[in-house]
Design an enzyme around this catalytic site. Sequence first.
Site, PDB file in Angstrom:
ATOM      1  N   GLU A  56      -4.982   7.550  -3.148  1.00  0.00           N
ATOM      2  CA  GLU A  56      -5.272   6.405  -2.545  1.00  0.00           C
ATOM      3  C   GLU A  56      -5.628   5.390  -3.579  1.00  0.00           C
ATOM      4  O   GLU A  56      -5.617   4.045  -3.398  1.00  0.00           O
ATOM      5  CB  GLU A  56      -6.668   6.477  -1.698  1.00  0.00           C
ATOM      6  CG  GLU A  56      -6.959   5.571  -0.683  1.00  0.00           C
ATOM      7  CD  GLU A  56      -5.980   5.166   0.325  1.00  0.00           C
ATOM      8  OE1 GLU A  56      -5.036   6.142   0.545  1.00  0.00           O
ATOM      9  OE2 GLU A  56      -5.848   4.354   1.085  1.00  0.00           O
ATOM     10  N   HIS A 110       0.871  -1.151  -0.066  1.00  0.00           N
ATOM     11  CA  HIS A 110      -0.129   0.017  -0.043  1.00  0.00           C
ATOM     12  C   HIS A 110       0.837   1.335   0.177  1.00  0.00           C
ATOM     13  O   HIS A 110       0.683   2.192  -0.968  1.00  0.00           O
ATOM     14  CB  HIS A 110      -0.862  -0.046   1.114  1.00  0.00           C
ATOM     15  CG  HIS A 110      -1.875   1.016   1.413  1.00  0.00           C
ATOM     16  ND1 HIS A 110      -3.036   1.151   0.842  1.00  0.00           N
ATOM     17  CD2 HIS A 110      -1.732   2.531   1.645  1.00  0.00           C
ATOM     18  CE1 HIS A 110      -3.677   2.227   1.050  1.00  0.00           C
ATOM     19  NE2 HIS A 110      -2.942   3.220   1.474  1.00  0.00           N
ATOM     20  N   GLU A 111       1.788   1.321   0.940  1.00  0.00           N
ATOM     21  CA  GLU A 111       2.601   2.482   0.958  1.00  0.00           C
ATOM     22  C   GLU A 111       3.579   2.665  -0.079  1.00  0.00           C
ATOM     23  O   GLU A 111       3.925   3.809  -0.666  1.00  0.00           O
ATOM     24  CB  GLU A 111       3.519   2.716   2.283  1.00  0.00           C
ATOM     25  CG  GLU A 111       2.659   2.425   3.577  1.00  0.00           C
ATOM     26  CD  GLU A 111       1.393   3.708   3.844  1.00  0.00           C
ATOM     27  OE1 GLU A 111       1.529   4.838   3.083  1.00  0.00           O
ATOM     28  OE2 GLU A 111       0.356   3.572   4.245  1.00  0.00           O
ATOM     29  N   HIS A 152       1.749   4.416  -2.926  1.00  0.00           N
ATOM     30  CA  HIS A 152       1.760   5.761  -2.526  1.00  0.00           C
ATOM     31  C   HIS A 152       3.043   6.449  -3.019  1.00  0.00           C
ATOM     32  O   HIS A 152       3.318   7.439  -3.907  1.00  0.00           O
ATOM     33  CB  HIS A 152       1.520   6.361  -1.083  1.00  0.00           C
ATOM     34  CG  HIS A 152       0.163   6.241  -0.389  1.00  0.00           C
ATOM     35  ND1 HIS A 152      -0.866   6.880  -1.089  1.00  0.00           N
ATOM     36  CD2 HIS A 152      -0.596   5.572   0.311  1.00  0.00           C
ATOM     37  CE1 HIS A 152      -1.870   6.819  -0.522  1.00  0.00           C
ATOM     38  NE2 HIS A 152      -1.821   5.653   0.494  1.00  0.00           N
TER      39      HIS A 152
END
Length: 500
Positions: A295, A265-266, A269
């Site tokens: 997101e 997830h990170e 980003h």
Amino acid sequence: MSLEQTVAAFKEYLDKQYALGCAIGTMHWDASTGAPKGGAQARAKRIGILSAEHFKMQVSPQMKEFLDELGAHKDELDEITQALYRLTKKDYDESVAVPPEFIGELSEAQAISEHIWEKAKNTNDFALFAPYLEKMIGLQKRLAHYLNPNLPAYDVLLNTYEEGMMTKELDVYFATLREKIVPLLKKIMESGNQKDNAFRYRAVPIETQRKIGQLMMDTVGYNLHYGMIAESEHPFSTSFGKHDCRITVHYHEHDFLAALYATLHEAGHATYEMNPADEIANTILDSGTSNGVHESQSRFYENYIGRSRAFCELVWPKLSALLGADFADVTLDDFYRCVNHAEPSLIRIEADELTYSLHIMVRYEIEKLMFTTDVNVNDLPALWNAKIKEYIGVDVPEDKLGVLQDVHWSGGMFGYFPSYSLGSAYGAQFYYTMKKELDFDSLVRSGDIKAVTAWLTDKIHKYGSMKTPKEIMLLATGEEFNPEYYAQYLTEKFSTIYGL
Ligand code: ZN
């Protein structure tokens, strides 16, 4: 001064402000990832001083002069300067619209309210928090009125997190989820086709989890030459230009999937922040365009790639070797089913891919009531519990597992939640568009994720914040945001997994 000289001076001014922003960001990073606790007070003071300087530059007479001059010659500016002007002007207008006394009143109320919320959550006492919540709602209504007296307050607040997003469009979005995803979850629960996934809670040493994290970063191409991974209480990402995009995770010995998927997830980003076009690098344009689009990228790497069958096939041999003998009985199928396990739950941040947006829908509907009706805050726990029961199908046993679980409302962040869910929904639209042009599954299965990243870079990342979320959607997919893609993705995926 000629226009050319004004533009050069304006850019130099913004460079200085950008550098201040990076200094503040580095101190925040440092504070969250291991700076001595004893230095917290002095650090907070320094951050406060630098933040005040940053804000002063934003609203200074010098800034106003730049904006007046550039505004008068807008059509003569090149595309990048126009975008710099647009963003800076928006920030300036919003900043000067709010009286400084109000900012002071707001920050003081926020600090107290967050503190009381924490106490209320720990003691499961909503009544303690209720008057502070009511105060935050009132303050945010006033803030919205300062920012734009011509729009309904909740629309103004939504726009501070996702430019151009209004309740009218979100009502359609959430209605789609209510019609399609709520019954889908019911069918899954009635299917009797749940698999035991208890193995995910077996102990995995932190050292092994770090190696698993490295495997994930290597697989999706998050390059530590321009990145960095550290540990913090809650995972987050932060960036200082495209060549320094960092992430954090938190390892839980008895839940290795938490850090594994937080890493993806990170890294999603960070990948967004690593790929703006060189021409806008190290300017205020090099960061993602909105919370929702940001997101959409993190969720793309976490879910659309990371929870796909193809990705599981790709990483399972190496992952299972790292997990070792304790997981010898777990098969690729078990792993795939486990990471796509769908089940009603109480806590948003622990929710699975299918039910996550239903948790957001509950918050959206309640926020709308707060801002468009005279709902009594004391009725919120009952309202919350009824909606969780209706959409997710569980009973809320106590408020700390219900209406008190999230920090956002205590700080006055109303209108933020929808951007989490929009990210997943935007992601679905990108996913189906990409699949028309790329053989997504084959690329992921063969480990060629850089081809997927190249597509996202060309359609989304390279623009940074040059374009608004709506412009990005149109450029990348050829149509406006359409929630049907997300409903289609969840329906196809989970119907197959659960044999519906
Ligand atoms: Zn995120």
